[in-house]
Design a protein around this motif. Structure first.
Motif, mmCIF file in Angstrom:
data_model
loop_
_atom_site.group_PDB
_atom_site.id
_atom_site.type_symbol
_atom_site.label_atom_id
_atom_site.label_comp_id
_atom_site.label_asym_id
_atom_site.label_seq_id
_atom_site.Cartn_x
_atom_site.Cartn_y
_atom_site.Cartn_z
ATOM 1 N N UNK A 226 0.825 -1.207 0.000
ATOM 2 C CA UNK A 226 0.000 0.000 0.000
ATOM 3 C C UNK A 226 0.862 1.260 0.000
ATOM 4 N N UNK A 227 2.002 1.216 0.725
ATOM 5 C CA UNK A 227 2.914 2.370 0.740
ATOM 6 C C UNK A 227 3.538 2.588 -0.629
ATOM 7 N N UNK A 228 3.925 1.497 -1.309
ATOM 8 C CA UNK A 228 4.508 1.623 -2.646
ATOM 9 C C UNK A 228 3.502 2.182 -3.647
ATOM 10 N N UNK A 229 2.236 1.826 -3.519
ATOM 11 C CA UNK A 229 1.208 2.307 -4.443
ATOM 12 C C UNK A 229 0.703 3.704 -4.101
ATOM 13 N N UNK A 230 1.046 4.198 -2.899
ATOM 14 C CA UNK A 230 0.588 5.526 -2.498
ATOM 15 C C UNK A 230 -0.874 5.586 -2.132
ATOM 16 N N UNK A 231 -1.454 4.462 -1.740
ATOM 17 C CA UNK A 231 -2.873 4.396 -1.369
ATOM 18 C C UNK A 231 -2.988 4.680 0.120
ATOM 19 N N UNK A 232 -3.452 5.882 0.452
ATOM 20 C CA UNK A 232 -3.498 6.296 1.862
ATOM 21 C C UNK A 232 -4.486 5.441 2.643
ATOM 22 N N UNK A 233 -5.642 5.166 2.077
ATOM 23 C CA UNK A 233 -6.653 4.363 2.778
ATOM 24 C C UNK A 233 -6.141 2.945 3.024
ATOM 25 N N UNK A 234 -5.500 2.356 2.009
ATOM 26 C CA UNK A 234 -4.964 1.002 2.180
ATOM 27 C C UNK A 234 -3.843 0.987 3.206
ATOM 28 N N UNK A 235 -3.020 2.038 3.232
ATOM 29 C CA UNK A 235 -1.947 2.121 4.232
ATOM 30 C C UNK A 235 -2.529 2.163 5.631
ATOM 31 N N UNK A 236 -3.567 2.964 5.825
ATOM 32 C CA UNK A 236 -4.184 3.065 7.149
ATOM 33 C C UNK A 236 -4.809 1.740 7.563
ATOM 34 N N UNK A 237 -5.472 1.075 6.620
ATOM 35 C CA UNK A 237 -6.109 -0.200 6.949
ATOM 36 C C UNK A 237 -5.070 -1.258 7.290
ATOM 37 N N UNK A 238 -3.993 -1.336 6.505
ATOM 38 C CA UNK A 238 -2.947 -2.317 6.794
ATOM 39 C C UNK A 238 -2.242 -2.004 8.102
ATOM 40 N N UNK A 239 -2.026 -0.714 8.399
ATOM 41 C CA UNK A 239 -1.385 -0.337 9.667
ATOM 42 C C UNK A 239 -2.269 -0.714 10.854
ATOM 43 N N UNK A 240 -3.585 -0.487 10.747
ATOM 44 C CA UNK A 240 -4.507 -0.871 11.837
ATOM 45 C C UNK A 240 -4.494 -2.386 12.032
ATOM 46 N N UNK A 241 -4.458 -3.131 10.928
ATOM 47 C CA UNK A 241 -4.434 -4.596 11.046
ATOM 48 C C UNK A 241 -3.142 -5.062 11.708
ATOM 49 N N UNK A 242 -2.019 -4.426 11.368
ATOM 50 C CA UNK A 242 -0.742 -4.796 11.986
ATOM 51 C C UNK A 242 -0.751 -4.490 13.480
#
Length: 405
Positions: A226-242
């Protein structure tokens, strides 16, 4: 240059003749004008004829001179042309030689440079070929590693092996153990536990410091993608899951392995990679919450090595303190024995003083006997030996042993 001078000379001579005739005409014109005119005409005619003859001769001489000059010029031109042709031919030969030499040098240099360039290119191609082979092997290894890390069980085993390698490098085998059962009433076993000293009243016991490894790869990879793609929503979702995964792992470690007094009141959760550890540290509230709520300390490879190094220094300090107490007891025993050794030395000194006095008395007696024996005649050694029944040549002196009292 001689022809113009001759021409000028003839002209001057003609002028002189004309002047002479004019002067003669004037002289005769006074006496006989008609005769003077006829004579003048005759003179002029002869002068003209002479001038014409002189001019003809002059033209012939000039023509001959011009012909001779032309011939000389032709000869000079021919000589010059010949020299020029020779010079051109010589220059052409020199240029041909220079051209051949330059061509040979250029050919040799070009072949040498091309050979070196082809050799360098060949070496580079060999290096690239080897690099491609190594990259293929590396790609194969990366694929194998990816397949290993895809398997949850194998991934956990890899993190456990890494944790064991760090413990083996920092601590001695007596300072930690693996697969330790901290709660006697359960079958749960922590991967590794550091052996800490127990209470002072029970030196044989120990307190365990639990260390468990975790590697939530799926959440971490989703966060990286998600960080490589620049998708802010996906980054936030993956960070919350981690974060949820890390919290769940901390709660699991607390419930299974934190059990005072058999263990310390905290445990260590080991994250297998520095990137994963840095991502967890990026949320300061998460680290503090895990410490306060679950009594779990998060550590990466470098941080765990630092913690274990501090524990090792503490072990060494404890050993030094224990050895210092033992040394102090040994010094006390030596001090006690040293007092007894002083008493023995005093007794030996008294015995030595008694022996010294005895020897002094013996010396006085020997001096008194020697004084009385001065008047006696000294016998030879052989005769004295016969009288005293001693072996001949025996020079030993018998002395009495005085026992120490």
């Amino acid at each position: 240059m001689g022809d113009p001078i001759a021409l000028l000379t003839l002209v001057c001579a003609a002028l002189a003749v004309v002047l002479l005739l004019v002067s003669l005409f004037r002289t005769k014109a006074v006496a006989d004008p008609e005769g003077a005119r006829r004579e003048l005409r005759e003179e002029l005619r002869s002068a003209r004829d002479e001038a014409r003859a002189s001019a003809r001769e002059l033209r012939e001489e000039v023509t001959k001179s011009i012909d001779a000059t032309q011939a000389s010029l032709d000869r000079v031109r021919g000589t010059l042309d010949q020299r020029v042709r020779e010079l051109q031919e010589g220059n052409e030969r020199k240029l041909d030689e220079m051209r051949r030499t330059v061509d040979e040098k250029l050919h040799d240099t070009l072949e040498k440079r091309l050979g070196e360039s082809f050799k360098l290119v060949s070496d580079r191609l060999d290096t690239v070929h080897k690099g491609l082979g190594e990259m293929q092997h590396l790609a194969t290894g990366v694929g194998d590693l990816k397949r290993v890390l895809t398997n949850v069980k194998a991934r956990g085993t890899w993190a456990e092996v890494q944790l064991g390698a760090i413990l083996e490098q920092v601590l001695t085998p007596e300072q930690y153990d693996k697969n330790v059962c901290i709660r006697p009433d359960t079958a749960e076993r922590v991967e590794f536990a550091v052996r800490l000293p127990g209470p002072l009243d029970d030196p044989a016991s120990c307190v365990w410091l639990p260390i468990d490894s975790k590697f939530p790869q799926e959440d971490w990879l989703r966060l990286q993608d998600a960080s490589d793609q620049g998708d802010v929503a996906a980054v936030q979702a993956a960070s919350d899951a981690l974060i949820r995964t890390v919290r769940g792992s901390a709660k699991e470690i607390h419930d299974k392995y934190v059990h005072p007094p058999a263990s310390t009141d905290f445990a260590i959760m080991f994250l297998a990679t520095e990137g994963l550890f840095a991502e967890v540290l990026r949320h300061p509230s998460l680290v503090s919450d895990l410490q306060q709520q679950y009594r779990v300390v998060v550590a990466g490879p470098t941080t765990l090595a630092a913690i274990l190094t501090s524990l090792r220094m503490g072990f060494q300090t404890l050993v030094v303190e224990q050895r210092a107490a033992e040394v102090w007891r040994v010094l006390g025993a030596v001090k006690t024995e040293f007092g007894k050794f002083g008493d023995v030395l005093d007794k030996v000194q008294r015995q030595l003083n008694t022996a010294s006095r005895t020897i002094e008395e013996t010396g006085q007696r020997s001096r008194a006997m020697e004084k009385k024996l001065r008047s006696a005649e000294r016998l030879p050694e052989a005769e004295a030996a016969m009288v005293l029944e001693l072996p001949v040549g025996d020079t030993t002196v018998a002395t009495d042993a005085f026992p120490l009292q």
